[in-house]
Motif scaffolding. Structure first.
Motif, PDB file in Angstrom:
ATOM      1  N   THR A 144       0.870  -1.187   0.000  1.00  0.00           N
ATOM      2  CA  THR A 144       0.000   0.000   0.000  1.00  0.00           C
ATOM      3  C   THR A 144       0.903   1.232   0.000  1.00  0.00           C
ATOM      4  OG1 THR A 144      -0.039   0.020   2.402  1.00  0.00           O
ATOM      5  CG2 THR A 144      -1.873  -1.105   1.323  1.00  0.00           C
ATOM      6  N   GLY A 145       0.299   2.383  -0.154  1.00  0.00           N
ATOM      7  CA  GLY A 145       1.062   3.636  -0.015  1.00  0.00           C
ATOM      8  C   GLY A 145       1.555   4.184  -1.346  1.00  0.00           C
ATOM      9  N   GLU A 146       2.737   4.803  -1.270  1.00  0.00           N
ATOM     10  CA  GLU A 146       3.298   5.500  -2.435  1.00  0.00           C
ATOM     11  C   GLU A 146       3.921   4.533  -3.428  1.00  0.00           C
ATOM     12  OE1 GLU A 146       3.820   9.186  -2.811  1.00  0.00           O
ATOM     13  OE2 GLU A 146       2.035   8.874  -1.550  1.00  0.00           O
ATOM     14  N   LEU A 162       1.720  -7.472   3.520  1.00  0.00           N
ATOM     15  CA  LEU A 162       0.276  -7.744   3.602  1.00  0.00           C
ATOM     16  C   LEU A 162       0.024  -9.121   4.212  1.00  0.00           C
ATOM     17  CD1 LEU A 162      -1.089  -6.312   0.214  1.00  0.00           C
ATOM     18  CD2 LEU A 162      -1.010  -5.212   2.459  1.00  0.00           C
ATOM     19  N   GLN A 163       0.906 -10.073   3.893  1.00  0.00           N
ATOM     20  CA  GLN A 163       0.767 -11.400   4.503  1.00  0.00           C
ATOM     21  C   GLN A 163       0.901 -11.299   6.024  1.00  0.00           C
ATOM     22  OE1 GLN A 163      -0.093 -14.266   2.917  1.00  0.00           O
ATOM     23  NE2 GLN A 163      -0.280 -15.091   4.991  1.00  0.00           N
ATOM     24  N   ASP A 164       1.805 -10.421   6.468  1.00  0.00           N
ATOM     25  CA  ASP A 164       2.009 -10.261   7.911  1.00  0.00           C
ATOM     26  C   ASP A 164       0.730  -9.787   8.605  1.00  0.00           C
ATOM     27  OD1 ASP A 164       4.614 -11.051   7.489  1.00  0.00           O
ATOM     28  OD2 ASP A 164       5.448  -9.024   7.533  1.00  0.00           O
ATOM     29  N   ALA A 165      -0.163  -9.166   7.820  1.00  0.00           N
ATOM     30  CA  ALA A 165      -1.443  -8.731   8.386  1.00  0.00           C
ATOM     31  C   ALA A 165      -2.565  -9.718   8.045  1.00  0.00           C
ATOM     32  CB  ALA A 165      -1.783  -7.338   7.855  1.00  0.00           C
ATOM     33  N   GLU A 221      -9.152  -4.917  -0.485  1.00  0.00           N
ATOM     34  CA  GLU A 221      -9.218  -3.473  -0.709  1.00  0.00           C
ATOM     35  C   GLU A 221      -7.865  -2.931  -1.169  1.00  0.00           C
ATOM     36  OE1 GLU A 221     -11.034  -2.511   3.012  1.00  0.00           O
ATOM     37  OE2 GLU A 221     -12.838  -3.525   2.259  1.00  0.00           O
ATOM     38  N   ALA A 222      -6.793  -3.444  -0.562  1.00  0.00           N
ATOM     39  CA  ALA A 222      -5.447  -3.009  -0.970  1.00  0.00           C
ATOM     40  C   ALA A 222      -5.210  -3.375  -2.434  1.00  0.00           C
ATOM     41  CB  ALA A 222      -4.392  -3.660  -0.077  1.00  0.00           C
ATOM     42  N   GLY A 225     -11.547  -9.046  -4.180  1.00  0.00           N
ATOM     43  CA  GLY A 225     -10.501  -8.151  -4.690  1.00  0.00           C
ATOM     44  C   GLY A 225     -10.641  -7.981  -6.195  1.00  0.00           C
ATOM     45  N   HIS A 226     -10.909  -9.082  -6.885  1.00  0.00           N
ATOM     46  CA  HIS A 226     -11.134  -9.003  -8.331  1.00  0.00           C
ATOM     47  C   HIS A 226     -12.292  -8.052  -8.634  1.00  0.00           C
ATOM     48  CE1 HIS A 226     -12.593 -10.059 -12.305  1.00  0.00           C
ATOM     49  NE2 HIS A 226     -13.745 -10.362 -11.730  1.00  0.00           N
TER      50      HIS A 226
END
Ligand code: FCB
Length: 448
Positions: free
Chosen positions: A92-94, A130-133, A143-144, A202-203
């Motif tokens: 996510t992010g920049e 993301l896996q860590d979450a 959503e990401a 997600g799709h």
């Protein structure tokens, strides 16, 4: 009737496919995040030959030569995937501009060479952050993914005419979370069902975001299909085939085209659907412009473990070679799901590649495989299935996931050590097909 010499309709395209983790490798000039496959490769025992994706085919440095190679083979479309952790190291992010620049150059290079780029946004290399979450078991990952898809369409939108959201959500969900053969290597049915739902969500979310950011682009998803057939006429085998077809194949296309999961399988699994929120299935069923079909083999299933007869032709993956199932699959998809357009986004075979002639791998077995499957596609067109193109898996030998580099699917050899690319005989056969649209006989290469 032999398909040799028959011609595909005008506009039908031929090309090849790869994916980021399988070919790219890393560059010191492109800082990137780890993906779940980096983590998985580092765990002892996960990859058969204990290899990883750190160098792979070094496509990250050789992309320009690889484009020239495709052009020299007359390939008009290239399906590749974008590495999410290269462009968004934490998911996510920049945007990581150096990672983005790699894909911008790649797409520009393809267009300059007259090759149509077909990027896939997710071919299994989830950012480890993301896996860590929770990865795909966490709804936030869907959503990401949609945010990432929108960013990519904003940056590449005008240059890309076709977007693929996910590659084979079945494999991500089932091999990643239920059998544990793939990253992240978990073995839990509940996790698998949650991951499958969030992948599909997600799709669906990404479809809407892509449409907003790239209104003129076509949008689709790539699903793998392994049609299951009962080994005998008995009721136990029929019941097993039904479960396999429901869980392996329909679990993905049904929500996308009908907005429902197959009810009998939901019941058989006693799935409480806790992850399914109101409105999710409407999102998942957002209209798509094309379906990408990955086909390699069928499954002949037996409740008592009956085997296929000795001598049944198989590839190095031990997958049965059975082109008629591809034809039946395409007709079934068309009849049941009324799809606007279908592309074969992967089809091909790992072969022993032991014969050489004049310095190249002389893979007549792979030519036979491609020939018979391409003919099956033409037979489906004869029956009115809206087939638009065929992409061979794969452009080149690469990292075959848990099997490592030992299983070679390329029509182009990648020489171990030097990573030199040498077209195999199958690439020369495929070139003739791609340039003419006419199916060459397998024997055309005898005497090469
Ligand atoms: C498919 C994958 C692709 C490759 C082939 C052999 O399931 O999408 O990356 O591994 O199988």
């Amino acid at each position: 009737m032999s398909a040799d010499g028959r011609q595909f309709p005008e506009g039908f395209f031929f090309g090849s496919a790869t994916s980021s983790f399988q070919i790219e490798g890393r560059s010191p000039g492109i800082p990137q995040g780890d993906s779940i496959w980096d983590t998985f490769c580092a765990e002892p025992g996960r990859i058969e030959d204990a290899t990883d994706g750190l160098t792979a085919c070094d496509h990250v440095h050789r992309w320009s030569d690889d484009i020239a190679l495709m052009a020299s083979l007359g390939l008009s479309t290239y399906r590749f995937s974008i590495s999410w952790p290269k462009v968004l190291p934490n998911g996510t992010g920049e945007i990581n501009e150096r990672g983005m620049a790699f894909y911008e150059q790649l797409v520009d290079g393809l267009l300059d060479a007259g090759i149509t780029p077909m990027p896939t946004l997710y071919h299994w290399d989830l950012p480890q952050a993301l896996q860590d979450a929770g990865g795909w078991t966490n709804r936030a990952t869907a959503e990401a993914f949609a945010d990432y898809a929108a960013l990519m369409a904003e940056r590449l939108g005008e240059r890309v005419g076709t977007w693929v959201t996910l590659n084979e959500p079945y494999v991500s969900a089932v091999l990643g979370h239920i059998t544990g053969e793939h990253a992240p290597g978990h073995a839990d049915l509940g996790e698998g069902l949650a991951a499958a739902h969030h992948l599909l969500l997600g799709h669906g979310l990404a479809v809407t975001r892509l449409r907003d950011a790239a209104p003129h682009a076509e949008i689709g998803i790539v699903l793998n299909f392994t049609p299951a057939e009962p080994a005998t006429d008995g009721p136990a085998d029929a019941a097993l085939a039904r479960v396999r077809n429901g869980f392996d194949n329909e679990w993905y296309i049904n929500p996308i085209r009908r907005g429902t999961y197959p009810a009998d399988i939901v019941e058989a699994l006693a799935w409480d659907q806790a992850e399914v929120h109101d409105g999710d299935l409407d999102v998942i069923a957002s209209p798509i412009d094309l379906l990408g079909v990955n086909y390699y083999t069928r499954a002949v299933v037996s409740a008592v473990g009956q085997q296929l007869p000795f001598g049944t032709p198989r590839t190095e993956m031990d997958w049965e070679i059975h082109a008629p199932s591809l034809h039946r699959l395409l007709v079934w998809l068309h009849t049941e799901y009324d799809l606007p357009k279908i592309v074969i986004t992967e089809n091909g075979a790992a072969m022993p590649d032991q014969n050489r002639r004049d310095g190249r791998v002389h893979d007549v077995d792979r030519i036979h495989y491609l020939h018979d499957h391409v003919a099956a596609v033409l037979a489906a067109i004869d029956e009115g299935v809206p087939m638009a193109g065929y992409l061979a898996w794969s452009l080149m030998d690469n990292f075959e996931w848990a099997k490592g580099y030992a299983k070679r699917f390329g029509i182009v050899e990648v020489v171990p050590g030097t990573l030199e690319r040498i077209p195999k005989s199958s690439a020369l056969w495929f070139e003739q097909l791609a340039r003419s649209g006419i199916i060459p006989p397998v024997t055309v290469l005898d005497g090469v």
